[in-house]
Design a protein around this motif. Structure first.
Motif, short mmCIF file in Angstrom:
data_model
loop_
_atom_site.label_atom_id
_atom_site.label_comp_id
_atom_site.label_asym_id
_atom_site.label_seq_id
_atom_site.Cartn_x
_atom_site.Cartn_y
_atom_site.Cartn_z
N ALA A 1 32.67 -10.78 63.83
CA ALA A 1 33.10 -10.20 64.91
C ALA A 1 32.75 -11.20 66.17
CB ALA A 1 32.71 -8.64 65.28
N LEU A 2 31.77 -11.93 65.84
CA LEU A 2 31.17 -12.97 67.03
C LEU A 2 31.76 -14.14 66.71
CD1 LEU A 2 27.34 -11.70 67.21
CD2 LEU A 2 29.33 -10.64 68.29
N GLY A 3 32.52 -14.45 65.83
CA GLY A 3 32.97 -15.81 65.41
C GLY A 3 32.15 -16.67 64.63
N LEU A 4 31.03 -16.17 64.02
CA LEU A 4 30.24 -16.63 63.42
C LEU A 4 30.38 -16.60 61.81
CD1 LEU A 4 26.90 -15.68 65.35
CD2 LEU A 4 28.44 -17.48 65.52
N CYS B 1 18.56 7.09 59.92
CA CYS B 1 19.13 5.71 60.34
C CYS B 1 20.01 5.02 59.17
CB CYS B 1 18.05 4.59 60.78
SG CYS B 1 16.90 5.24 62.21
N PRO B 2 20.86 4.00 59.51
CA PRO B 2 21.73 3.47 58.40
C PRO B 2 20.71 2.71 57.22
CG PRO B 2 22.60 2.90 60.67
CD PRO B 2 21.29 3.64 60.74
N SER B 3 19.39 2.44 57.69
CA SER B 3 18.71 1.83 56.53
C SER B 3 19.24 0.36 56.29
CB SER B 3 18.40 2.71 55.39
OG SER B 3 17.42 2.24 54.39
N GLU B 4 19.64 -0.39 57.05
CA GLU B 4 20.21 -1.65 56.83
C GLU B 4 19.80 -2.56 57.99
OE1 GLU B 4 24.41 -4.43 56.26
OE2 GLU B 4 24.43 -2.10 56.64
N PRO B 5 19.13 -3.69 57.82
CA PRO B 5 18.72 -4.50 58.91
C PRO B 5 19.56 -5.15 59.75
CG PRO B 5 18.64 -5.74 57.01
CD PRO B 5 18.92 -4.35 56.52
N THR B 6 18.82 -5.47 60.99
CA THR B 6 19.95 -6.42 61.97
C THR B 6 20.40 -7.50 61.35
OG1 THR B 6 18.18 -7.11 63.06
CG2 THR B 6 18.88 -5.06 63.84
N SER B 7 21.46 -7.99 61.93
CA SER B 7 21.75 -9.33 61.70
C SER B 7 20.84 -10.08 62.65
CB SER B 7 23.17 -9.71 61.88
OG SER B 7 24.07 -8.99 61.03
N ARG C 1 23.19 -5.35 59.44
CA ARG C 1 24.53 -4.43 59.71
C ARG C 1 25.45 -4.84 60.80
NH1 ARG C 1 25.55 0.67 59.45
NH2 ARG C 1 26.28 1.98 61.41
N GLY C 2 24.89 -5.93 61.81
CA GLY C 2 25.93 -6.49 62.94
C GLY C 2 26.85 -7.34 62.16
N ASP C 3 28.04 -7.06 62.57
CA ASP C 3 29.11 -7.92 61.77
C ASP C 3 29.05 -9.22 62.62
OD1 ASP C 3 31.35 -9.07 60.85
OD2 ASP C 3 32.80 -7.75 61.59
N VAL C 4 28.75 -10.26 61.85
CA VAL C 4 28.50 -11.75 62.37
C VAL C 4 30.04 -12.22 62.69
CG1 VAL C 4 26.45 -12.15 61.76
CG2 VAL C 4 28.44 -12.96 60.34
N GLY D 1 24.09 -3.43 70.18
CA GLY D 1 24.54 -3.59 68.57
C GLY D 1 23.25 -3.97 67.72
N ALA D 2 23.67 -3.76 66.44
CA ALA D 2 22.54 -3.99 65.46
C ALA D 2 22.52 -5.68 65.18
CB ALA D 2 22.86 -3.34 64.20
N TYR D 3 22.15 -6.28 66.40
CA TYR D 3 21.98 -7.75 66.24
C TYR D 3 20.38 -8.04 66.95
CZ TYR D 3 26.90 -7.93 65.82
OH TYR D 3 28.46 -7.74 65.35
N THR D 4 19.73 -9.02 66.17
CA THR D 4 18.58 -9.58 66.94
C THR D 4 18.80 -11.01 67.20
OG1 THR D 4 17.28 -7.97 65.63
CG2 THR D 4 16.05 -9.99 66.60
#
Length: 211
Positions: free
Chosen positions: A208-211, A177-183, A203-206, A95-98
């Motif tokens: 969804a991770l409970g954050l 690409c989506p042209s949106e940085p990772t979370s 871009r990563g939905d935080v 996913g789009a997370y770092t």
């Protein structure tokens, strides 16, 4: 001049990706598509390539570089991960997370953050990049492709080729690409019983991770 590889986004041609891998193994810098934006990538163990990557991006050694990994098992070779951290990583990858984690000895010291001994890692959800990583057989050292003195990442492969054709060995074009940085999520506090810290929402939905 940068070689230009037009690959299918869902069924990338192995023949072209193998040619791109050969450029990496010769110390080349590639522009690669990800599930967030285009990135600059090079061989992890090539100091000269890493120095050039930073030079192209216009950042110093305090800037966090990222390891692009194929999967969680590969990520765990380069970061110290406890059970709690692993569960969060498993729910978020690919996913789009770092994720910022404590680096292991597998990470060259010149690559990890000089003060904190941490490294950014991610498992991208992008077919062409996943196939490239598989053929390369190891993580790639990467940074978002943002030109020096600019704030927006580049999203168009042809534009990247036009602007950086004399600095890059190759450009992999798998479409925009989506042209949106990772979370970006700092997971190091979890190692001492704390909670992960959202450094940047992207871009990563935080949630969804409970954050």
């Amino acid at each position: 001049m940068a070689q230009y590889f037009e690959v299918h986004p869902d069924n990338p041609q192995p023949r072209l990706l193998k040619q791109a891998v050969a450029l990496l193994e010769r110390g080349g810098i590639l522009a690669v598509p990800t599930d967030s934006s285009y990135a600059l990538a090079c061989h992890l163990d090539d100091k000269a390539a890493a120095d050039r990557l930073r030079q192209i991006r216009g950042v110093d050694d305090k800037h966090h570089l990222t390891l692009l990994c194929r999967d969680l098992s590969e990520l765990a070779n380069y970061a110290r991960v406890d059970n709690r951290q692993y569960r969060l990583l498993k729910s978020a990858t690919p996913g789009a997370y770092t994720f910022i984690l404590e680096a292991t000895r597998e990470v060259p010291r010149r690559v990890s953050h000089p003060q904190r001994k941490t490294i950014g890692l991610r498992v991208p959800d992008h077919r062409a990049l996943q196939e490239l990583l598989l053929l390369h057989g190891a993580p790639l050292l990467a940074t978002t492709l943002i030109p020096p003195n600019e704030s927006a990442s580049l999203n168009d492969a042809q534009d990247i080729r036009d602007r950086f054709e004399h600095q890059l060995a190759g450009v992999i074009d798998a479409g925009a690409c989506p042209s949106e940085p990772t979370s970006v999520i700092d997971m190091t506090p979890m190692g001492t019983g704390g909670e992960p810290v959202v450094v940047r929402e992207g871009r990563g939905d935080v949630s969804a991770l409970g954050l």
